[in-house]
Write a protein that holds these residues in place. Structure first.
Motif, PDB file in Angstrom:
ATOM      1  N   ASP A 135      -7.837  -5.042 -10.437  1.00  0.00           N
ATOM      2  CA  ASP A 135      -8.911  -4.053 -10.444  1.00  0.00           C
ATOM      3  C   ASP A 135     -10.008  -4.555  -9.494  1.00  0.00           C
ATOM      4  N   GLU A 136     -10.468  -3.671  -8.613  1.00  0.00           N
ATOM      5  CA  GLU A 136     -11.396  -4.105  -7.565  1.00  0.00           C
ATOM      6  C   GLU A 136     -12.738  -4.579  -8.128  1.00  0.00           C
ATOM      7  N   GLU A 137     -13.095  -4.132  -9.321  1.00  0.00           N
ATOM      8  CA  GLU A 137     -14.397  -4.494  -9.873  1.00  0.00           C
ATOM      9  C   GLU A 137     -14.317  -5.739 -10.764  1.00  0.00           C
ATOM     10  N   HIS A 174      -7.390  -3.269   0.239  1.00  0.00           N
ATOM     11  CA  HIS A 174      -7.708  -2.177  -0.682  1.00  0.00           C
ATOM     12  C   HIS A 174      -6.515  -1.235  -0.719  1.00  0.00           C
ATOM     13  N   ALA A 186      -4.865   2.380  -1.228  1.00  0.00           N
ATOM     14  CA  ALA A 186      -5.310   3.790  -1.186  1.00  0.00           C
ATOM     15  C   ALA A 186      -4.128   4.698  -0.900  1.00  0.00           C
ATOM     16  N   ASN A 193       0.830  -1.210   0.000  1.00  0.00           N
ATOM     17  CA  ASN A 193       0.000   0.000   0.000  1.00  0.00           C
ATOM     18  C   ASN A 193       0.867   1.264   0.000  1.00  0.00           C
ATOM     19  N   ASP A 241      -8.794   6.529 -12.528  1.00  0.00           N
ATOM     20  CA  ASP A 241     -10.179   6.484 -12.035  1.00  0.00           C
ATOM     21  C   ASP A 241     -10.622   5.073 -11.635  1.00  0.00           C
ATOM     22  N   ARG A 242      -9.674   4.151 -11.455  1.00  0.00           N
ATOM     23  CA  ARG A 242     -10.043   2.787 -11.052  1.00  0.00           C
ATOM     24  C   ARG A 242      -9.557   2.514  -9.630  1.00  0.00           C
ATOM     25  N   ASN A 243     -10.209   1.570  -8.966  1.00  0.00           N
ATOM     26  CA  ASN A 243      -9.774   1.151  -7.634  1.00  0.00           C
ATOM     27  C   ASN A 243      -9.051  -0.181  -7.726  1.00  0.00           C
ATOM     28  N   TYR A 244      -8.055  -0.334  -6.874  1.00  0.00           N
ATOM     29  CA  TYR A 244      -7.228  -1.543  -6.914  1.00  0.00           C
ATOM     30  C   TYR A 244      -7.134  -2.187  -5.541  1.00  0.00           C
ATOM     31  N   ARG A 245      -6.850  -3.501  -5.572  1.00  0.00           N
ATOM     32  CA  ARG A 245      -6.733  -4.276  -4.340  1.00  0.00           C
ATOM     33  C   ARG A 245      -5.610  -5.286  -4.523  1.00  0.00           C
TER      34      ARG A 245
END
Ligand code: AMP
Length: 282
Positions: A246-248, A280, A282, A212, A259-263
């Motif tokens: 990609d989180e989705e 997650h 951040a 992270n 504009d994407r979220n990652y995990r």
């Protein structure tokens, strides 16, 4: 707390509660309960009239018969833990026949591809097994709200898809990962670790925290290299996979889009025990 030992007992109980128009919060488990499970019921307690647990070691989600056989079982202790928590009104403990009348076999689902990533690759058929048992539990228990841990993040994503695809009349909630004081994600499998392994397993969470810190600072290949290096140096621990996804879509990424979220997802063997964690970024 009411203990429901068969499908028949459950059906009678649910019919009575529905007549009284009680809202139902539900979190299924495979037993060997710990504080992580209890946190699901704490969340459910705040939002429902009734909180229902289930304990069922689902044979169809194990691709390794040895893992199924070794899965810790202690129903008496589990019932006591649920009772002591004060969060749970009833626990459903079905037999295999209650869940799988006839053949003990999975259905096949299309979850849009997320079922083929990470755990889907490592454990073929796993998410068909999970989908089959969770769909059946939802149909029997008829909850308004269902609670699943972020610990099994891909499973949570699969269950969200299951709910959408089948248009099941309930809401799915994710609950944050509950950790031991050293950061190790609580898991029924932790019981199989030696005290030494349990202590050293803090390296998994520590690694995720480092990842992270490195997120959007150093390159993705360099992050992978550093994670592999940590586990090469860690005696008794073997990295099965580390993936930033990609989180989705849960697809592995080789670039951090704005504009994407990652995990970050990680699976490590401590001796014979397979430990799973994620975070997650951040
Ligand atoms: P299991 O009994 O391992 O199938 O887990 C039952 C439910 O508890 C699943 O929704 C898990 O994601 C959740 N769970 C297990 N461990 C934890 C944890 N450490 N923190 C939060 N939820 C958890």
């Amino acid at each position: 707390m009411t203990v429901l030992n068969s499908r028949e007992e459950l059906e009678k109980y649910i019919a009575e509660q529905k007549k009284l128009q009680k809202t139902i919060g539900f979190a299924p488990t495979m037993g060997a309960l710990h504080a992580g499970h209890i946190s699901l019921y704490e969340a459910a307690r705040k939002e429902n009239d009734l909180v229902i647990s289930s304990i069922f070691v689902n044979p169809t989600q194990f691709n390794n018969p040895d893992d199924l056989e070794k899965y810790p079982r202690n129903v008496k202790k589990d019932i006591q833990k649920l009772e002591d928590s004060g969060f749970v009104d009833a626990v459903y403990i079905p037999s295999v026949e209650d869940m799988y009348p006839g053949e003990t076999k999975s259905k096949h689902y299309d979850f849009g591809g997320i079922e083929n990533e990470m755990e889907g690759k490592a454990r073929p058929g796993h998410f068909d097994g999970v989908g089959t048992v969770v769909e059946e539990l939802f149909r029997q228990v008829q909850p308004d709200n269902a609670y699943f841990g972020d610990k099994d993040y891909q499973q949570l994503a699969v269950i969200r898809k299951l709910q959408q695809n089948l248009d099941l009349p309930l809401k799915i909630h994710g609950v944050p990962i509950y950790r031991e004081p050293n950061g190790l994600a609580m898991s029924s499998r932790n019981e199989r670790l030696s005290p030494e392994q349990r202590k050293k397993a803090a390296v998994i969470y520590d690694t995720l925290l480092k990842v992270n810190d490195w997120f959007r600072v150093i390159s993705i290949p360099e992050i992978y290299r550093r994670v592999e290096e940590i586990f090469e140096k860690e005696d008794g621990f073997v990295l099965e996979y580390f993936t930033i996804a990609d989180e989705e879509t849960l697809k592995e990424t080789d670039f951090f889009y704005k504009d994407r979220n990652y995990r970050a997802f990680i699976v490590v063997f401590a001796g014979e025990v397979r430990l799973i964690d994620n975070m997650h970024l951040a």
